[in-house]
Design a protein around this motif. Sequence first.
Motif, PDB file in Angstrom:
ATOM      1  N   TYR A  75      -8.212   6.379  -7.063  1.00 32.37           N
ATOM      2  CA  TYR A  75      -7.103   4.853  -6.252  1.00 32.37           C
ATOM      3  C   TYR A  75      -6.517   5.532  -5.366  1.00 32.37           C
ATOM      4  O   TYR A  75      -5.604   4.543  -5.594  1.00 32.37           O
ATOM      5  CB  TYR A  75      -7.030   4.545  -7.607  1.00 32.37           C
ATOM      6  CG  TYR A  75      -8.086   5.321  -9.199  1.00 32.37           C
ATOM      7  CD1 TYR A  75      -8.787   4.104  -8.783  1.00 32.37           C
ATOM      8  CD2 TYR A  75      -8.193   5.321 -10.646  1.00 32.37           C
ATOM      9  CE1 TYR A  75     -10.013   3.651  -9.655  1.00 32.37           C
ATOM     10  CE2 TYR A  75      -8.302   4.941 -11.232  1.00 32.37           C
ATOM     11  CZ  TYR A  75      -9.870   4.301 -11.149  1.00 32.37           C
ATOM     12  OH  TYR A  75     -10.665   4.061 -12.186  1.00 32.37           O
ATOM     13  N   PRO A  78      -6.711   3.067  -2.098  1.00 36.12           N
ATOM     14  CA  PRO A  78      -6.288   1.994  -2.398  1.00 36.12           C
ATOM     15  C   PRO A  78      -5.211   1.479  -2.469  1.00 36.12           C
ATOM     16  O   PRO A  78      -4.704   0.430  -2.141  1.00 36.12           O
ATOM     17  CB  PRO A  78      -7.681   1.693  -3.566  1.00 36.12           C
ATOM     18  CG  PRO A  78      -8.537   2.391  -2.821  1.00 36.12           C
ATOM     19  CD  PRO A  78      -7.726   3.557  -3.110  1.00 36.12           C
ATOM     20  N   ASP A  79      -4.429   2.011  -3.636  1.00 29.79           N
ATOM     21  CA  ASP A  79      -3.384   1.600  -3.599  1.00 29.79           C
ATOM     22  C   ASP A  79      -2.487   1.457  -2.988  1.00 29.79           C
ATOM     23  O   ASP A  79      -0.971   1.153  -2.941  1.00 29.79           O
ATOM     24  CB  ASP A  79      -2.883   2.252  -5.563  1.00 29.79           C
ATOM     25  CG  ASP A  79      -3.243   2.227  -6.638  1.00 29.79           C
ATOM     26  OD1 ASP A  79      -4.164   0.846  -6.910  1.00 29.79           O
ATOM     27  OD2 ASP A  79      -3.513   2.892  -7.763  1.00 29.79           O
ATOM     28  N   SER A  82      -1.951  -0.942  -0.454  1.00 27.07           N
ATOM     29  CA  SER A  82      -1.857  -2.185  -1.208  1.00 27.07           C
ATOM     30  C   SER A  82      -0.736  -2.416  -1.347  1.00 27.07           C
ATOM     31  O   SER A  82      -0.162  -3.240  -0.495  1.00 27.07           O
ATOM     32  CB  SER A  82      -2.898  -2.609  -2.331  1.00 27.07           C
ATOM     33  OG  SER A  82      -4.025  -2.693  -2.203  1.00 27.07           O
ATOM     34  N   GLN A 402      -2.063  -7.513  -2.855  1.00 25.31           N
ATOM     35  CA  GLN A 402      -2.612  -6.515  -3.262  1.00 25.31           C
ATOM     36  C   GLN A 402      -3.856  -7.200  -3.840  1.00 25.31           C
ATOM     37  O   GLN A 402      -4.989  -5.738  -3.242  1.00 25.31           O
ATOM     38  CB  GLN A 402      -2.482  -6.435  -5.161  1.00 25.31           C
ATOM     39  CG  GLN A 402      -1.271  -5.880  -4.150  1.00 25.31           C
ATOM     40  CD  GLN A 402      -0.100  -5.449  -5.665  1.00 25.31           C
ATOM     41  OE1 GLN A 402       0.841  -4.752  -5.514  1.00 25.31           O
ATOM     42  NE2 GLN A 402      -0.608  -5.905  -6.840  1.00 25.31           N
ATOM     43  N   THR A 405      -6.761  -6.687  -0.822  1.00 26.03           N
ATOM     44  CA  THR A 405      -6.212  -5.121   0.066  1.00 26.03           C
ATOM     45  C   THR A 405      -7.595  -3.439  -1.011  1.00 26.03           C
ATOM     46  O   THR A 405      -7.123  -2.530  -0.836  1.00 26.03           O
ATOM     47  CB  THR A 405      -5.295  -4.439   0.141  1.00 26.03           C
ATOM     48  OG1 THR A 405      -4.466  -4.746  -0.982  1.00 26.03           O
ATOM     49  CG2 THR A 405      -4.544  -5.495   1.326  1.00 26.03           C
ATOM     50  N   GLY A 406      -7.768  -4.117  -1.460  1.00 28.75           N
ATOM     51  CA  GLY A 406      -8.030  -3.398  -2.994  1.00 28.75           C
ATOM     52  C   GLY A 406      -7.501  -2.553  -3.813  1.00 28.75           C
ATOM     53  O   GLY A 406      -7.425  -1.901  -4.447  1.00 28.75           O
ATOM     54  N   VAL A 407      -6.581  -3.089  -4.650  1.00 31.30           N
ATOM     55  CA  VAL A 407      -5.904  -2.252  -5.440  1.00 31.30           C
ATOM     56  C   VAL A 407      -6.308  -1.740  -7.006  1.00 31.30           C
ATOM     57  O   VAL A 407      -7.476  -2.655  -6.755  1.00 31.30           O
ATOM     58  CB  VAL A 407      -3.753  -3.632  -5.787  1.00 31.30           C
ATOM     59  CG1 VAL A 407      -4.622  -4.827  -7.067  1.00 31.30           C
ATOM     60  CG2 VAL A 407      -3.322  -2.523  -6.750  1.00 31.30           C
ATOM     61  N   LYS A 408      -6.057  -0.515  -7.265  1.00 26.89           N
ATOM     62  CA  LYS A 408      -6.664  -0.277  -8.035  1.00 26.89           C
ATOM     63  C   LYS A 408      -5.821  -0.444 -10.174  1.00 26.89           C
ATOM     64  O   LYS A 408      -6.268  -0.269 -10.896  1.00 26.89           O
ATOM     65  CB  LYS A 408      -7.571   0.959  -8.312  1.00 26.89           C
ATOM     66  CG  LYS A 408      -8.278   1.194  -7.047  1.00 26.89           C
ATOM     67  CD  LYS A 408      -9.795   0.126  -7.563  1.00 26.89           C
ATOM     68  CE  LYS A 408     -11.187   0.124  -6.592  1.00 26.89           C
ATOM     69  NZ  LYS A 408     -12.060  -0.610  -6.866  1.00 26.89           N
TER      70      LYS A 408
END
Length: 871
Positions: A75, A78-79, A82, A402, A405-408
Amino acid sequence: MESARRSERFRVERDVLDELKLEEVTQRKSYADIHSSLSEQLKNALRCNIHYLKQSIVRRLPVLYWLPKYSVWDYGMPDLISGISVGIMHLPQGMAYALLASLPPVFGLYSSLYPALVYFFFGTSRHVSIGTFTVLSIMVGSVTERLAPDVDFQKANGTNITAEVDVTARDSYRVQVAAATTVLGGLIQVLLGVVKFGFVGTYLSEPLVRAYTTAAAAHAVVAQLKYIFGVSPTRFSGPLSLVYTLKDVCSSLPNTHLPTLLVSVVTIVLLIAAKELNSFLSSKLPVPIPVELITIVAGTLISSYAHLNTNYTISVVGEIPSGLSSPSVPDVNLFGEVIGDAFALAIVGYAITISLGKTFALKHGYKVDSNQELVALGLSNTVGGFFQCFSVCSSMSRSLIQDTTGVKTQMAGVASSLIVLVIILKLGTLFQELPKAVLSAVVFVNLKGMFKQYYDIITLWRSSKIDLVVWLVTWVSTLLLNLDLGLAASVTFAVFTVIFRTQLPTYSVLGNIPGTELYVDIEMHREARGIPGVTIFRSSATVYFANADLYLEALKEKSGLNISKMIIYKRRQEAKQKRRERRAERRAKRQAKRERRAQRAARQLSEFSLEEEGGCWRDTSIDGTVIVEDEQGGTERENGTVFVIPTTPRTPDGRWEYLKGGDPDCTSLGWMSELQDGDTTTLGSSSEDTLSQDLERMSLGSLGKWTWDIHSIILDLSTANFIDTVAIKTMKNIFQDFSEIDVDVYMAGCQASVVEQLEHGDFFSEKITKRRLFASVHDAVLHCLNHRGATTIPRYEPSVVRPANIQVSFSNATFICLGMDMLRLTIKYLKHFFDYRSCIPARNFKAFMQTRGKTLSRRNNEFMQYQFITF
């Protein structure tokens, strides 16, 4: 596929279940079984106290649940991406939305920092971006300008007041007003979340929220016009402030500052072109191009090197202090003046946040706690208010960034906060030369999505007219009454539409689908078949005090029964029946009297075996029948009845002369002269009246009705989730009123909570028992048909469950009764025809046949009526 459909069948065979039988079968629990005693509750609470405390802490602080499981390798990247992307967007949006709130731009950056960090610990949504938002910024701006107008901060030059405004003092007081409003709104949100009032957001329907944001966008545009055109209109507050402000701006257009307008137009055109290009290339770009950031940087560089402020007097942002401000307690004296605005901010901010949170949660397969979201948003605003932040909520544009862009996890909020922190500490001073027209252009272009919501009018026109009315009323009221009063008026109107819908629901009469136990609206389905003698009535809404009277009126209309008139008619029929019985009783007494006189005459005549007197012969047979013979030997016999045969010629007035002479026995039979007066219907009148009464009783009384075809009414209450005392009284009145006209009333499909409320409302009595309540409509229908002696009952076919295949059939007894009635009428007609044709002259025979024809016509009408009612 066809074989699968064939296998989807079921077969059920059970007894008809009323409420008493249902309670026996299901073993319904009592109140004590469901609710434990206070002592048991305390014991359970003490036993589970530690476990509950752990769960409560985790529920109130969700970061303790997901942070220990956080995987940096899965994670982290990606975080981080984002967070950086959203942090960059916070810079232009925070500064631009601060202008909407009538605050210095740096406070928009503060509002993008502190609330996001607080939400990291208490929030449950992984995708929403907490920070400044257009609608809330406008609402805060309406409060700050109402309580801190420019007029109150004009500088004084000795005794004269100049038009110059003390900007420092004004902005300082506006910050205090915004902070007080934000803290109070946050406390309201926390309080509502603690008391589990998270469902309050459900009262804000989607059409209402979209219309409200659309109208708020109009307020935002009007608020930015002064920066776009470079004019200084008077700002108004309260109802119609938008109209007054727009009018003042239009009157100031001749004074437009052309360099400022040029900067605004160029920025708007470039932003729109860049955003369209960004949309076109969105599928090919891993991260959207930060158009707003590029625009702000470019605008700052051009303004700094071209000296737009000094050379062309273009208004710029001005001094941006570096570093963080120390926390301070807001002025509590302002709470009383801003409590209404704070409540509106709390509700609108929560509605926007929870709607976005649930949308992303549904998309990515996790759960969002509505009450915890209310607490998290409240704490974000409360803590942020102590650091001079204004009200925040989730932003749609940043949340979409968010998501794309693939936030987890919520860790992306920490990353964006760090970007904002760096900007505040090190990069804030670089944007002091940024023209305010550029920020206004950024706000104007970002409102494009809200202006697209005007297409909702077309969509709602096709789908729901009531939602369209809610949309229009919300939009108009928000435009004219301002944001706070507009929201209150919109919610009030939306609640009234709900009340209106429940007051005027859809009432329908149900019919059976042949071969099933299903009952649907007869008017809406061609294959639905009504149950003979049974009306099944259903309302689409719960019956309560607001629509109880309408429910009763609709029931009378759908059933076609005017109870008051029918009660009067029934009483009249009963009175007529009593009069018929009294007439029949008097007729029977007269007949008995005549029989006694005839028997007395027969005893006197029995003393003579054969006697001739006045040309008349008399004899008495063994069975007591009196035989009267004339000279030609004509006789007439009838058991229990004496007929006089004339023996003398016709008198001048056209009458026949009867027995005359000195024999007192002959004169004692003079009552039979009624035959010569044309009243021939007295012959056999007792038997004919009995037949008439029998036909009438069969055609009306034995079928359980007077003039209506309904003997049972079933109230389908499957749509009711509660019932109040007014509705209970209405139901009692329905049972009592219809019982007056011999119509049975039953209830079907009642939920357990409704039955319990009926018990507490003293609905059941000796006349209205639980046997009037049935588990389903079909159970009630079977009971009605069995109870009223129906000839056909819906039954299951052998192959599948088909419990209500209604057919019309007739019993053998019905045809036997009809045949016997017709045979009796035919025999009497033929008997009278052949017997009296030979002894009554033509003139009297014609009158006799006319009278008998009327009688037979009446009998035929009665038979046809009986046949119509029976078939």
